[in-house]
Enzyme design. Structure first.
Site, PDB file in Angstrom:
ATOM      1  N   GLU A 105       0.703  31.700  -6.974  1.00  0.00           N
ATOM      2  CA  GLU A 105       0.984  32.121  -5.598  1.00  0.00           C
ATOM      3  C   GLU A 105       0.299  31.207  -4.575  1.00  0.00           C
ATOM      4  OE1 GLU A 105       3.273  34.201  -5.105  1.00  0.00           O
ATOM      5  OE2 GLU A 105       3.280  35.686  -6.721  1.00  0.00           O
ATOM      6  N   HIS A 128      -4.042  38.713  -3.193  1.00  0.00           N
ATOM      7  CA  HIS A 128      -2.801  39.320  -3.693  1.00  0.00           C
ATOM      8  C   HIS A 128      -3.151  40.178  -4.888  1.00  0.00           C
ATOM      9  CE1 HIS A 128       0.964  40.103  -5.545  1.00  0.00           C
ATOM     10  NE2 HIS A 128       0.732  39.292  -6.556  1.00  0.00           N
ATOM     11  N   HIS A 204       6.458  44.674  -6.016  1.00  0.00           N
ATOM     12  CA  HIS A 204       5.579  43.677  -6.632  1.00  0.00           C
ATOM     13  C   HIS A 204       4.097  43.974  -6.352  1.00  0.00           C
ATOM     14  CE1 HIS A 204       4.521  39.101  -7.181  1.00  0.00           C
ATOM     15  NE2 HIS A 204       3.582  39.889  -7.642  1.00  0.00           N
TER      16      HIS A 204
HETATM   17  O1  2HA Z   1      -1.116  35.953 -10.694  1.00  0.00           O
HETATM   18  O2  2HA Z   1       0.349  38.307  -9.639  1.00  0.00           O
HETATM   19  O3  2HA Z   1       2.411  37.269  -8.378  1.00  0.00           O
HETATM   20  C1  2HA Z   1       0.066  36.508 -11.118  1.00  0.00           C
HETATM   21  C2  2HA Z   1       0.735  37.229 -10.024  1.00  0.00           C
HETATM   22  C3  2HA Z   1       1.895  36.560  -9.432  1.00  0.00           C
HETATM   23 ZN    ZN Z   2       1.715  39.383  -8.369  1.00  0.00          ZN
END
Ligand code: 2HA
Ligand code: ZN
Length: 268
Positions: A105, A128, A204
């Site tokens: 990412e 994330h 996600h």
């Molecule tokens: O690192 O979460 O979105 C793996 C993830 C990709």
């Molecule tokens: Zn992810």
């Protein structure tokens, strides 16, 4: 720098404990330029980024490694990520510590880090992760269609407990589904992160920014807690269909905004 690595490790541990970081799920970057004045790179070898990030040229970042696990990062951040330095053109990077290839990412993280520097923000961290209850809500159309019910998800979450509004005062933005790791996902994330500190990647996870990594984590945690309360309240609705979760009234929420003088924009 040690305290930054310690807090990265601490947050990685929390993410694993909360079940938000299965296998290699999730990633993060922290701008650590302030700790690295003219630090030489390991070999000088340049790795192209495929795009140019002029506002973070010559800057240093801790970046989680691709395929690395949050639970391993919690023990050893420098074996499961590395510190990189961007080139003077901002279009490639070199390793400052032991090379660990960066997260898939990276486009989202660097595009947002570039924007933060461009706007003179003191925000240094991007995160994330896959918080369970927020991702669960992203499977419901009612929370995704911002145009028809603007900020419906934000208002639902704010109305669960006063603290949600107090500690996530910008709410949560929605980014429609895009392929993980794609430039399209990065571009859509950048547009939304201009208005929100936390955005929900449909079906996600979330992408968050913060002054430091703990700040980014806390905001996701606060919003996810509200999502959890909402889903728990709905289990009662399943048994008693005439009883919907009430949520705080609009007036109660306005009172919180007024009394605590909450910001409506990201502070610089
Ligand atoms: O690192 O979460 O979105 C793996 C993830 C990709
Ligand atoms: Zn992810």
């Amino acid at each position: 720098m040690k305290s930054v690595l310690d807090s990265i490790a601490e947050v990685a541990g929390y993410i694993w404990q909360k079940g938000w970081g299965e296998r290699n799920g999730g990633n993060l970057t922290v701008n650590v330029t302030e700790y690295f004045v003219d630090k030489p790179t390991m070999t000088g070898e340049r790795h192209p980024l495929g795009a140019s990030f002029p506002y973070i040229a010559n800057q240093y970042f801790y970046v989680k490694g691709t395929q690395k696990r949050m639970r391993d990062m919690a023990r050893d951040p420098l074996s499961n990520g590395s510190i990189i330095k961007l080139s003077p053109e901002g279009d490639s990077f070199s390793y400052v510590t032991q090379p660990v290839a960066p997260t898939s990412e990276l486009p989202s993280h660097l595009m947002v880090q570039n924007y933060l520097q461009q706007t003179g923000s003191r925000y240094k961290a991007t995160l994330h992760t896959h918080p369970i209850e927020l991702v669960a809500l992203s499977h419901h159309r009612a929370f995704l269609e911002d145009a028809q019910r603007p900020n419906h998800l934000t208002k639902t979450l704010w109305s669960m407990i006063p603290e949600t509004l107090a500690f996530a005062p910008l709410g949560i933005g929605i980014v429609p589904y895009q392929v993980p790791g794609s430039v399209e996902l990065a571009k859509a994330t950048l547009e939304k992160i201009k208005d929100y500190d936390v955005v929900l990647w449909e079906k996600h996870g979330v992408f968050a920014v913060g002054q430091d990594i703990m700040d980014a984590f806390d905001q996701v945690d606060v919003l996810n807690k509200a999502a959890r309360i909402y889903l728990d309240a709905l289990t009662y609705t399943a048994a008693h269909p005439d009883s919907e979760p009430e949520g705080m009234t609009d007036k109660a929420m306005l009172d919180v905004q007024r009394i605590f003088k909450l910001p409506t924009q990201r502070p610089c």
